[in-house]
Design a protein around this motif. Sequence first.
Motif, PDB file in Angstrom:
ATOM      1  N   SER A  22       0.835  -1.211   0.000  1.00  0.00           N
ATOM      2  CA  SER A  22       0.000   0.000   0.000  1.00  0.00           C
ATOM      3  C   SER A  22       0.865   1.254   0.000  1.00  0.00           C
ATOM      4  CB  SER A  22      -0.916   0.022   1.231  1.00  0.00           C
ATOM      5  OG  SER A  22      -1.806  -1.054   1.191  1.00  0.00           O
ATOM      6  N   PHE A  23       1.935   1.220   0.791  1.00  0.00           N
ATOM      7  CA  PHE A  23       2.843   2.363   0.866  1.00  0.00           C
ATOM      8  C   PHE A  23       3.534   2.592  -0.478  1.00  0.00           C
ATOM      9  CE2 PHE A  23       6.868   4.435   2.144  1.00  0.00           C
ATOM     10  CZ  PHE A  23       6.332   5.572   2.728  1.00  0.00           C
ATOM     11  N   GLN A  82      -5.423   0.601  -2.965  1.00  0.00           N
ATOM     12  CA  GLN A  82      -4.902   1.901  -2.518  1.00  0.00           C
ATOM     13  C   GLN A  82      -5.163   2.959  -3.563  1.00  0.00           C
ATOM     14  OE1 GLN A  82      -3.231   2.650   0.733  1.00  0.00           O
ATOM     15  NE2 GLN A  82      -4.240   4.395  -0.153  1.00  0.00           N
ATOM     16  N   TRP A  83      -4.984   2.629  -4.833  1.00  0.00           N
ATOM     17  CA  TRP A  83      -5.267   3.611  -5.884  1.00  0.00           C
ATOM     18  C   TRP A  83      -6.748   3.983  -5.909  1.00  0.00           C
ATOM     19  CZ3 TRP A  83      -2.031   2.339 -10.909  1.00  0.00           C
ATOM     20  CH2 TRP A  83      -0.684   2.613 -10.646  1.00  0.00           C
ATOM     21  N   ILE A  84      -7.632   3.007  -5.706  1.00  0.00           N
ATOM     22  CA  ILE A  84      -9.066   3.324  -5.644  1.00  0.00           C
ATOM     23  C   ILE A  84      -9.335   4.261  -4.474  1.00  0.00           C
ATOM     24  CG2 ILE A  84     -11.359   2.345  -5.201  1.00  0.00           C
ATOM     25  CD1 ILE A  84     -10.383  -0.151  -6.828  1.00  0.00           C
ATOM     26  N   ALA A 109      -5.616  10.005   4.939  1.00  0.00           N
ATOM     27  CA  ALA A 109      -6.899   9.343   5.185  1.00  0.00           C
ATOM     28  C   ALA A 109      -7.073   8.133   4.278  1.00  0.00           C
ATOM     29  CB  ALA A 109      -8.046  10.337   4.981  1.00  0.00           C
ATOM     30  N   ALA A 110      -6.716   8.266   3.006  1.00  0.00           N
ATOM     31  CA  ALA A 110      -6.849   7.149   2.060  1.00  0.00           C
ATOM     32  C   ALA A 110      -5.990   5.967   2.492  1.00  0.00           C
ATOM     33  CB  ALA A 110      -6.478   7.601   0.645  1.00  0.00           C
ATOM     34  N   PHE A 111      -4.769   6.248   2.912  1.00  0.00           N
ATOM     35  CA  PHE A 111      -3.864   5.175   3.337  1.00  0.00           C
ATOM     36  C   PHE A 111      -4.384   4.484   4.595  1.00  0.00           C
ATOM     37  CE2 PHE A 111      -0.183   3.561   5.715  1.00  0.00           C
ATOM     38  CZ  PHE A 111       0.361   2.708   4.773  1.00  0.00           C
ATOM     39  N   PHE A 147     -14.594   1.431   0.004  1.00  0.00           N
ATOM     40  CA  PHE A 147     -14.985   1.877   1.341  1.00  0.00           C
ATOM     41  C   PHE A 147     -14.075   3.021   1.814  1.00  0.00           C
ATOM     42  CE2 PHE A 147     -17.022  -2.358   2.959  1.00  0.00           C
ATOM     43  CZ  PHE A 147     -18.063  -2.201   2.060  1.00  0.00           C
ATOM     44  N   ALA A 148     -12.780   2.883   1.580  1.00  0.00           N
ATOM     45  CA  ALA A 148     -11.833   3.932   1.983  1.00  0.00           C
ATOM     46  C   ALA A 148     -12.103   5.215   1.202  1.00  0.00           C
ATOM     47  CB  ALA A 148     -10.399   3.463   1.778  1.00  0.00           C
TER      48      ALA A 148
END
Length: 164
Positions: A22-23, A82-84, A109-111, A147-148
């Motif tokens: 994700s990072f 993560q891109w979404i 927030a996304a992460f 959801f994120a």
Amino acid sequence: MKAIASLCYVGFLKPAPGTWGSFAALPLAYVVHQIGGFMLLVALTTIAFGLGWWATQRVTANAVTDKDHDPSWVVIDELVGQWIALFPVSYGAGMMGIDITRLWPGWIAAFVLFRLFDITKPWLVGKADRMGTALGVMLDDVIAGVFAAIGVIALASLYHGVLM
């Protein structure tokens, strides 16, 4: 196939390969956004989903147990999710005509939200994960990303509507 599934071997970093995946997706999303904005991010997310599904099918073809169907080193799904999760940030920066780094709270927030949904696997995320297939490996992160993204939009709305 292993290079695709592991996101160029990022998935072999320890501990927490999913978090590393994700990072690693963050600077890649930044570059993609700088080159082609929101639409390129969406297009490459779609391509990454297809490639990830294919690669995951190949590397898990001989899976015997539930754990084998989703090896921890397969993190291409984290890139997609993560891109979404970053879609609202990319879209918002493009809509406002500002540098995407100015929306740094959205990145955080996304992460955080994506990792939260991906790790806890609530509701539809867990249902997709329990499919036990390569598609389920990809879909649980897609749903966690959606959801994120909704959470990012909600937090931005709260901030801009109430706190500003």
